[in-house]
Structure formats: structure tokens, C-alpha cells
Scaffold this motif. Structure first.
Motif, PDB file in Angstrom:
ATOM      1  N   MET A  43     -24.317 -14.150 -22.257  1.00 61.70           N
ATOM      2  CA  MET A  43     -22.877 -14.386 -22.215  1.00 61.70           C
ATOM      3  C   MET A  43     -22.603 -15.887 -22.121  1.00 61.70           C
ATOM      4  SD  MET A  43     -19.949 -14.682 -20.159  1.00 61.70           S
ATOM      5  CE  MET A  43     -20.557 -14.454 -18.483  1.00 61.70           C
ATOM      6  N   MET A  92     -23.073 -17.571 -25.348  1.00 58.84           N
ATOM      7  CA  MET A  92     -21.962 -17.362 -26.276  1.00 58.84           C
ATOM      8  C   MET A  92     -20.786 -18.263 -25.933  1.00 58.84           C
ATOM      9  SD  MET A  92     -22.165 -13.260 -26.689  1.00 58.84           S
ATOM     10  CE  MET A  92     -21.009 -13.119 -28.016  1.00 58.84           C
ATOM     11  N   PHE A 113      -8.767 -19.918 -15.955  1.00 59.15           N
ATOM     12  CA  PHE A 113      -9.188 -18.621 -15.418  1.00 59.15           C
ATOM     13  C   PHE A 113      -8.873 -18.483 -13.937  1.00 59.15           C
ATOM     14  CE2 PHE A 113     -11.349 -18.386 -19.440  1.00 59.15           C
ATOM     15  CZ  PHE A 113     -11.216 -17.037 -19.755  1.00 59.15           C
ATOM     16  N   MET A 129      -5.514 -17.009 -13.122  1.00 57.30           N
ATOM     17  CA  MET A 129      -5.190 -15.595 -13.409  1.00 57.30           C
ATOM     18  C   MET A 129      -5.104 -14.837 -12.093  1.00 57.30           C
ATOM     19  SD  MET A 129      -7.550 -14.379 -16.547  1.00 57.30           S
ATOM     20  CE  MET A 129      -7.110 -14.657 -18.226  1.00 57.30           C
ATOM     21  N   ASN A 139      -5.888 -11.087 -11.586  1.00 52.97           N
ATOM     22  CA  ASN A 139      -7.151 -10.599 -12.122  1.00 52.97           C
ATOM     23  C   ASN A 139      -8.314 -11.310 -11.432  1.00 52.97           C
ATOM     24  OD1 ASN A 139      -9.310  -9.747 -13.675  1.00 52.97           O
ATOM     25  ND2 ASN A 139      -8.124  -9.785 -15.581  1.00 52.97           N
ATOM     26  N   TYR A 184     -11.371 -10.593 -11.034  1.00 48.79           N
ATOM     27  CA  TYR A 184     -12.642 -10.701 -11.753  1.00 48.79           C
ATOM     28  C   TYR A 184     -12.655 -11.910 -12.689  1.00 48.79           C
ATOM     29  CZ  TYR A 184     -16.380  -9.932 -14.971  1.00 48.79           C
ATOM     30  OH  TYR A 184     -17.483 -10.135 -15.735  1.00 48.79           O
ATOM     31  N   MET A 185     -11.589 -12.041 -13.496  1.00 49.98           N
ATOM     32  CA  MET A 185     -11.531 -13.164 -14.426  1.00 49.98           C
ATOM     33  C   MET A 185     -11.442 -14.496 -13.680  1.00 49.98           C
ATOM     34  SD  MET A 185     -12.003 -12.541 -17.561  1.00 49.98           S
ATOM     35  CE  MET A 185     -12.315 -11.051 -18.481  1.00 49.98           C
ATOM     36  N   LEU A 197     -13.569  -2.978 -13.948  1.00 48.87           N
ATOM     37  CA  LEU A 197     -13.379  -4.430 -13.998  1.00 48.87           C
ATOM     38  C   LEU A 197     -12.600  -4.873 -15.237  1.00 48.87           C
ATOM     39  CD1 LEU A 197     -16.911  -5.592 -12.849  1.00 48.87           C
ATOM     40  CD2 LEU A 197     -14.789  -5.845 -11.577  1.00 48.87           C
ATOM     41  N   LEU A 224     -11.958  -5.502 -19.264  1.00 56.78           N
ATOM     42  CA  LEU A 224     -12.856  -6.005 -20.312  1.00 56.78           C
ATOM     43  C   LEU A 224     -13.583  -7.207 -19.725  1.00 56.78           C
ATOM     44  CD1 LEU A 224     -13.914  -5.987 -23.218  1.00 56.78           C
ATOM     45  CD2 LEU A 224     -11.968  -7.378 -23.870  1.00 56.78           C
ATOM     46  N   HIS A 225     -14.632  -6.940 -18.915  1.00 52.98           N
ATOM     47  CA  HIS A 225     -15.260  -8.057 -18.208  1.00 52.98           C
ATOM     48  C   HIS A 225     -16.302  -8.751 -19.074  1.00 52.98           C
ATOM     49  CE1 HIS A 225     -18.687  -5.497 -16.709  1.00 52.98           C
ATOM     50  NE2 HIS A 225     -17.799  -4.589 -16.988  1.00 52.98           N
ATOM     51  N   ALA A 226     -16.839  -9.826 -18.530  1.00 52.44           N
ATOM     52  CA  ALA A 226     -17.572 -10.780 -19.359  1.00 52.44           C
ATOM     53  C   ALA A 226     -18.733 -10.185 -20.155  1.00 52.44           C
ATOM     54  CB  ALA A 226     -18.072 -11.928 -18.491  1.00 52.44           C
ATOM     55  N   ARG A 227     -19.563  -9.386 -19.505  1.00 54.65           N
ATOM     56  CA  ARG A 227     -20.739  -8.902 -20.228  1.00 54.65           C
ATOM     57  C   ARG A 227     -20.390  -8.010 -21.422  1.00 54.65           C
ATOM     58  NH1 ARG A 227     -25.023  -7.648 -15.554  1.00 54.65           N
ATOM     59  NH2 ARG A 227     -23.085  -6.995 -14.641  1.00 54.65           N
ATOM     60  N   GLY A 253     -18.890 -10.016 -24.146  1.00 54.90           N
ATOM     61  CA  GLY A 253     -19.925 -10.708 -24.918  1.00 54.90           C
ATOM     62  C   GLY A 253     -20.554  -9.777 -25.940  1.00 54.90           C
ATOM     63  N   LEU A 254     -20.846  -8.549 -25.497  1.00 58.31           N
ATOM     64  CA  LEU A 254     -21.448  -7.574 -26.419  1.00 58.31           C
ATOM     65  C   LEU A 254     -20.475  -7.219 -27.538  1.00 58.31           C
ATOM     66  CD1 LEU A 254     -23.200  -5.219 -23.812  1.00 58.31           C
ATOM     67  CD2 LEU A 254     -24.291  -6.884 -25.314  1.00 58.31           C
ATOM     68  N   MET A 264     -11.579 -13.345 -23.424  1.00 56.10           N
ATOM     69  CA  MET A 264     -11.555 -13.344 -21.966  1.00 56.10           C
ATOM     70  C   MET A 264     -10.208 -13.827 -21.440  1.00 56.10           C
ATOM     71  SD  MET A 264     -15.400 -14.699 -21.228  1.00 56.10           S
ATOM     72  CE  MET A 264     -15.196 -14.989 -19.482  1.00 56.10           C
ATOM     73  N   GLY A 321      -7.500 -11.525 -20.319  1.00 54.82           N
ATOM     74  CA  GLY A 321      -7.558 -10.929 -18.977  1.00 54.82           C
ATOM     75  C   GLY A 321      -7.254  -9.447 -18.971  1.00 54.82           C
ATOM     76  N   ILE A 322      -7.900  -8.725 -19.893  1.00 55.67           N
ATOM     77  CA  ILE A 322      -7.607  -7.298 -20.042  1.00 55.67           C
ATOM     78  C   ILE A 322      -8.166  -6.499 -18.862  1.00 55.67           C
ATOM     79  CG2 ILE A 322      -8.062  -5.264 -21.473  1.00 55.67           C
ATOM     80  CD1 ILE A 322      -8.116  -7.219 -23.875  1.00 55.67           C
ATOM     81  N   GLN A 323      -7.286  -5.748 -18.212  1.00 51.54           N
ATOM     82  CA  GLN A 323      -7.698  -5.010 -17.026  1.00 51.54           C
ATOM     83  C   GLN A 323      -7.771  -3.509 -17.282  1.00 51.54           C
ATOM     84  OE1 GLN A 323      -4.739  -6.880 -14.409  1.00 51.54           O
ATOM     85  NE2 GLN A 323      -6.456  -7.431 -13.100  1.00 51.54           N
TER      86      GLN A 323
END
Lengths: 540, 85
Positions: free
Chosen positions: A75, A78, A115, A118, A121, A123-124, B12, B14-17, B20-21, B51, B54-56
Motif C-alpha cells: 500500500m 502505491m 487526512f 477527516m 473518519n 480510520y482515515m 472500517l 474502504l480502508h487502505a489495504r 490498494g488492492l 482514500m 473517506g468512504i465509510q
């Protein structure tokens, strides 16, 4: 020649070049450049080098901890290659004629700020660390700053002021010949890591690591707790001879891999391995361990941006069970807190963390964290012989609560028809309270494992991370030995097995004491197994 | 052009991992792939942009796929979303 004295944290001899590690922040000097295109080229070159670092890091994490946790590096890679990041840097360099380091740090900080703003959110918000991390990585490459611990290209003696558990877990140790730290103690995490992978270490030298020493020749004498810098030829020769002898001895131990662990008169004791990641499990198999006596699950939690998922944990536990091929693997549930921390746990700052929120206390207070881990452990038990062990127990009530949560997890799995094996349940005896109550606790569980490091620290009220305690801390304190004797006696009356998994288990001066007390097994770091087996086979 | 929507189920978001995928998967197709939600829209081949949305959990995201391999892309994306998110 300069001679530095410290404490021996892991035996052995290392001869090689010195590499000084400083975890310093890059100080950004902002200035204008004449040729922005050339400056942008510098950025691209540094970025590609950083990408290569991340590729290596991912491979390392793959082998150390399993696939899913390694994804974090993919990640980050990327993010580094993302056109939005590149554009931000390019605008700053070509538009403002800024130097590359400044532009990179600014782009990273702008994204991090975006970020962290946010607010709804969480997590972000925490992702801001990733952006700071990637821009730091490029900045370090641009500035030719000190080595990155993750990529050490040639065999070195690594010198540092001190290393945090997070730094040590991320480190690629294949090219580290020895650790030398200015601070730390023989029981600090760097020291434990060094012992577990068989790397020579001298700690607590009291000397600040100076980058001037980079590339100088060094000798680390792990047995004598001594470091020699720029040694004279005759001393170098003497140590090269010693090193050869040491390696020869190591070779002769190899023959003991497949023999059983019995004394001359036929008394038996199990020899298990303490492991901190999957690489250690491989080493344990290589050293002919009878099982894994302590699987420190913390490595899955430390040095991470977030909790490890059930899948990620399951993969690691399953891999360990499969590698051990039917031999017992005792997984200790989360033992975090005190000196081992993870930011995402949001543990408040404590006056006295060693006596605060840690280990089973965190798990009982946050049953969801605990259940995720237990589910992963039970699911993995279908693939080998797995036992579960609860750390930092002080009372029968805590044991009861932990067992009850375990029962709930079992029921949930059964309801979903998810397979699991027979899992023995045990506890660590590492507080004086648990040792004193061992007769009562023995009625509740299948096995005990005595954690001598914490048992010593809590019995003597001496901080093991405090180098100044060395002079007072009696590692063979009769108070601790009495507690061990009592625990073993109480356990055996109830047919409960007892192992020793702390540092004392590997102490050859105590081996006879443990065998006389009929301790069932000793769990030690993999590199210690063969020499301990040799020692036991020479006892009566 | 093909469209489909999906409600994010992961705790979580649409979290980072998985993001990325998702970018990796989307980049394997020549079609343009746009992802739209209440916070705006982004190119599904650009991780940072994705990212930033910030999709929850509970967000309804709409994919718009246009190009030669749009059918294959939609099939792969739908399966990915169901499995990972």
C-alpha cells in the motif's frame, strides 16, 4: 584502538564494519534551485529507490509475519507511486523552484493534514502516519541520511543509542552481526531479540552512538561485554581465532539435533522454544525443539498502524502449527502494555505502566480484542497441536473470566460449524500473587508456565529495564526460587504440567535445580536449545 | 458504459489495504473506472484520490466503467467488492 565496556546481552563474537543507526528526524532546509527539471529528476530517482526499499520490506514481512500484514508495504509503495503525490511534488519543484526534500516533505505533510482533518473518519485520520512515513523515506534517500534499518546490505555491527521494540521488529537482521547499544539492559527487547535469533549483543555501554564510527572496523565480544574499535592486527588475529573456535563448537552441537533430552541417569525434561515470529519457529524446528513453549503473539500487534485482523493472526498461528508438525505450540495471548506499546490501543499515559493496563487486563476489559485473537487461535488449532496461555494472571477470578470468554468463542465457532482442535488452556505464573495462589489456580487450568523475568521483577520490586538495577538485581534470588519450587509442587499435586519460559530457563546454573524439582519443560530461545541439551545430557 | 453500485459492509469502510488492492485490480483494465459516492468521485486507479473520499461503512458507492474490457472489469470489481468489502 578504542575499548568500550558494556553488559553482555547475547554471547558470541562478531568482527566486522560498524554501522551507526540514529533515528533522527531529517531537518529540512528550504532553498530555491536553479534547475527544477534536474531537481525533479532527483526526486524520481530517490522515489524509485524508496520503492525498492518497500519491495524488500514486504518480502521480509511476508516471511516474518505472513501475507496480510505485508500488504501495508504494498500500500505504501502505491502511495509513493501515486500520480497525485508525484504531481504535488512536481508543482512545488517546477512552480516554486523548491528543493526536492522540501517539496517531498511538504507534499507528505499536506496529505497528512488533509487526512487528519477527516474528523468523522477515525480510520482515515490515522492514515496521516503513512504519508509522513513515505515522505520521510524519500527525504532520507535524498539526503543520503543514515541507514534505514529495513535495508542493511552488508554484514555490519549495528551501533545505536537504543532501539525501540517497534524498530527491532521491523529490522532485517540477516546482515546484522552484532548489536551494540548505549542504553538498554540485558533484558531489554533488543537484548531478547538478539538472543532469540542468535546475534551477539553488548548493551548499556553508556556511549552515545557517533556516526563518525561508520565503516570503522569493530570487534564485539559478547561473552566479555566488550567492544573494540579499530583493533590492532594482533588483537584482530586473536579474535578471528576465537571466532573460528566458536563456530566449530556450534557445528559440533548440530549433532545433538535429533537426540533426546535426558540426563545420564535417565531423567527427562522437555526442551521447548520461545518464539517471537515465524522465522523463529523455523529456527526452533531447525534446532530440534520439542515444541513451542512461548509464542509471543505481540509481534502481530507491535509496529502496526492498526489491530491485526483475525485472518492475519489465524495465518500466523496456522503456519506455526503446521511448521511444528504436531508438536505443541503454546500461544500466549496479547501481552502488550508496560514497555511494549501500540499507539492504536490508545492506552493512556500511566504513572506506573508495569503495574497498569497490560496483558490479560486489556483483554478482559476489551473482550472484542480478546475474542478476535481467541477465534484465530482456535481456528488454527485444527491444523496442529495448539495450546493457549493467559499472561499476567493474579487471581482465580481472572482465570475464570478468561476461560469463560474462551468458552463463548468455542460455542460461537461450533454454532457456525467451524472446525477447531483440542486446545489445552494454561496460565503464566509471573506475579507473586499467582505463585502464592498456585494451588487454587491449578484446579482451573491444564498447565502453568513460569515467566521468570516478570516474576523476578515483581517479587524484587526492581525494574528490569532500568540499567541501574543491575547491581542490586540477584537473578538467582532465593525468593524467586522458592516461589518456583512452591508453584511446581502445587501444580504437580493437581496433575498440572509446569514449564519455565523466562530467561532463567536457559541459565545452565539452574538446570539442575529445575530437573531436581521435576519441572516438565524448559522453554528457551532457539539458539540456546542445542547447548542446553548438551548440558542436560552431561548431568547425572 | 456499464454501471453498478455496492454498499460498503466492512467495519472500517474502504480502508487502505483493500483500497490498494482495488487500485491494483482496476489498473489491470484499460477501461476508465470511476467511483462515486456522497463525498465526490475519484478515478479507481488512483489510491490517494480514492482514500480522500473517506468512504465509510454503509456508504453507497457507484462504479462507472467504460472501455473495451468494461464487462470483464465490472465482473471482477463486483466480485472483489463482495469478497473484501
Amino acid at each position: 584502538m578504542e575499548e568500550i565496556k558494556g553488559q553482555s546481552a547475547a554471547e558470541g563474537i562478531a568482527i566486522g564494519k560498524i554501522l551507526v543507526y540514529k533515528n533522527q528526524q531529517i531537518t529540512v532546509d528550504e532553498h530555491k534551485v536553479d534547475d527544477p527539471d534536474k531537481e525533479f529528476e532527483r526526486f524520481i530517482t530517490a522515489r524509485d529507490k524508496s520503492v525498492n526499499e518497500l519491495v524488500r520490506l514486504k518480502e521480509l514481512a511476508d516471511s516474518k509475519t505472513g501475507k496480510e500484514s505485508a500488504e501495508i508495504f504494498t500500500m505504501q509503495k502505491m502511495l509513493l507511486l501515486d500520480p497525485d503525490f508525484e504531481d504535488a511534488v512536481k508543482d512545488e519543484i517546477t512552480g516554486q523552484h523548491s528543493n526536492a526534500v522540501f517539496a517531498v516533505k511538504k507534499a507528505g505533510k499536506d496529505l497528512a493534514d488533509f487526512f487528519s482533518a477527516m474528523e468523522d473518519n477515525e480510520y482515515m485520520q490515522q492514515r496521516c502516519a503513512d504519508f509522513l512515513d513515505i515522505s520521510d523515506r524519500i527525504a532520507r534517500v535524498l539526503e543520503n541520511a543514515d541507514c534505514n534499518l529495513n535495508t542493511i546490505d552488508e554484514p555490519v555491527i549495528l551501533m545505536a543509542d537504543d532501539l525501540t521494540p517497534g524498530e527491532t521488529i521491523q529490522m532485517d537482521t540477516t546482515n546484522v552481526l552484532a548489536f551494540v547499544t548505549g542504553g538498554g539492559s540485558v533484558n531489554s527487547h533488543t537484548a531478547i531479540l538478539a538472543r532469540s535469533i542468535g546475534i551477539t549483543a553488548v548493551v548499556n555501554t553508556g556511549i552515545e552512538a557517533d556516526t563518525k564510527l561508520n565503516g570503522h572496523m569493530g570487534i564485539v565480544d559478547g561473552d566479555g561485554g566488550m567492544v573494540l574499535i579499530d583493533p590492532e592486527d594482533e588483537i584482530l588475529e586473536k579474535y578471528e581465532e576465537k571466532l573460528k573456535k566458536y563456530n566449530d563448537e556450534k557445528k559440533s552441537l548440530e549433532e545433538l539435533k535429533t537426540v533426546s533430552t535426558v540426563t545420564r541417569s535417565g531423567r527427562k525434561i522437555g526442551l521447548y522454544a520461545n518464539v517471537g515470529n515465524i522465522q523463529d519457529v523455523v529456527r526452533a524446528v531447525d534446532s530440534g525443539a520439542d515444541g513451542i513453549g512461548l509464542f509471543r503473539s505481540e509481534f502481530l500487534y507491535i509496529g502496526k498502524a492498526d489491530f491485526p485482523s483475525e485472518e492475519e493472526q489465524f495465518e500466523s498461528y496456522k503456519k506455526a502449527a503446521e511448521l511444528m508438525n504436531g508438536k505443541e505450540v503454546i500461544i500466549r495471548t496479547l501481552d502488550i502494555g508496560a514497555d511494549k506499546k501500540a499507539d492504536y490501543l490508545n492506552l493512556g499515559k500511566e504513572e506506573n505502566p508495569a503495574m497498569g493496563m497490560r496483558a490479560i487486563r486489556i483483554c478482559l476489559k476489551n473482550p472484542e480484542i480478546f475474542k478476535t485473537q481467541l477465534r484465530a487461535i482456535y481456528r488454527a488449532s485444527a491444523f496442529g497441536t495448539i495450546s493457549v496461555m493467559f499472561p499476567m494472571i493474579t487471581s482465580a477470578n481472572e482465570v475464570g473470566r478468561a476461560l469463560q470468554i474462551t468458552d463463548e468463542v468455542k460455542k460461537e465457532l461450533s454454532d457456525k460449524s467451524i472446525r477447531y482442535g483440542e486446545v489445552k488452556r494454561g496460565i503464566m505464573i509471573e506475579t507473586p500473587a499467582a505463585a502464592v495462589m498456585s494451588d487454587v489456580l491449578a484446579e482451573k487450568v491444564d498447565f502453568f508456565s513460569i515467566g521468570t523475568n516478570d516474576l523476578t521483577q515483581y517479587t524484587l520490586a526492581m525494574d528490569r529495564q532500568n540499567p541501574e538495577m543491575s547491581e542490586f538485581l540477584d537473578t538467582h534470588s532465593p525468593a524467586v526460587l522458592r516461589l518456583i519450587e512452591m508453584t511446581v509442587r502445587n501444580a504437580h499435586e493437581k496433575n498440572v504440567k509446569v514449564g519455565i519460559c523466562g530467561e532463567l530457563g536457559a541459565d545452565p546454573k539452574l538446570t539442575e535445580f529445575f530437573i531436581n524439582n521435576e519441572v516438565d519443560d524448559l522453554s528457551v530461545s532457539a539458539p540456546k536449545i542445542l547447548s542446553l541439551r548438551k548440558h542436560i545430557r552431561e548431568l547425572e | 458504459m456499464v454501471q453498478f453500485s455496492y454498499v460498503i459492509n466492512d467495519e472500517l469502510g474502504l480502508h487502505a489495504r483493500p483500497a490498494g488492492l482495488l487500485v491494483k485490480l482496476a489498473s489491470g483494465f484499460t477501461s476508465t473506472i470511476t467511483l462515486k459516492c456522497e463525498n465526490g468521485e475519484a478515478d479507481a486507479k488512483r489510491l490517494i484520490a480514492l482514500m480522500k473520499l473517506g468512504i465509510q461503512k454503509g456508504s453507497n458507492v457507484q462504479f462507472t466503467v467504460a472501455g473495451d474490457d468494461e464487462k470483464e472489469a465490472v465482473a471482477a470489481l463486483e466480485q472483489f467488492m463482495k469478497e473484501k468489502l
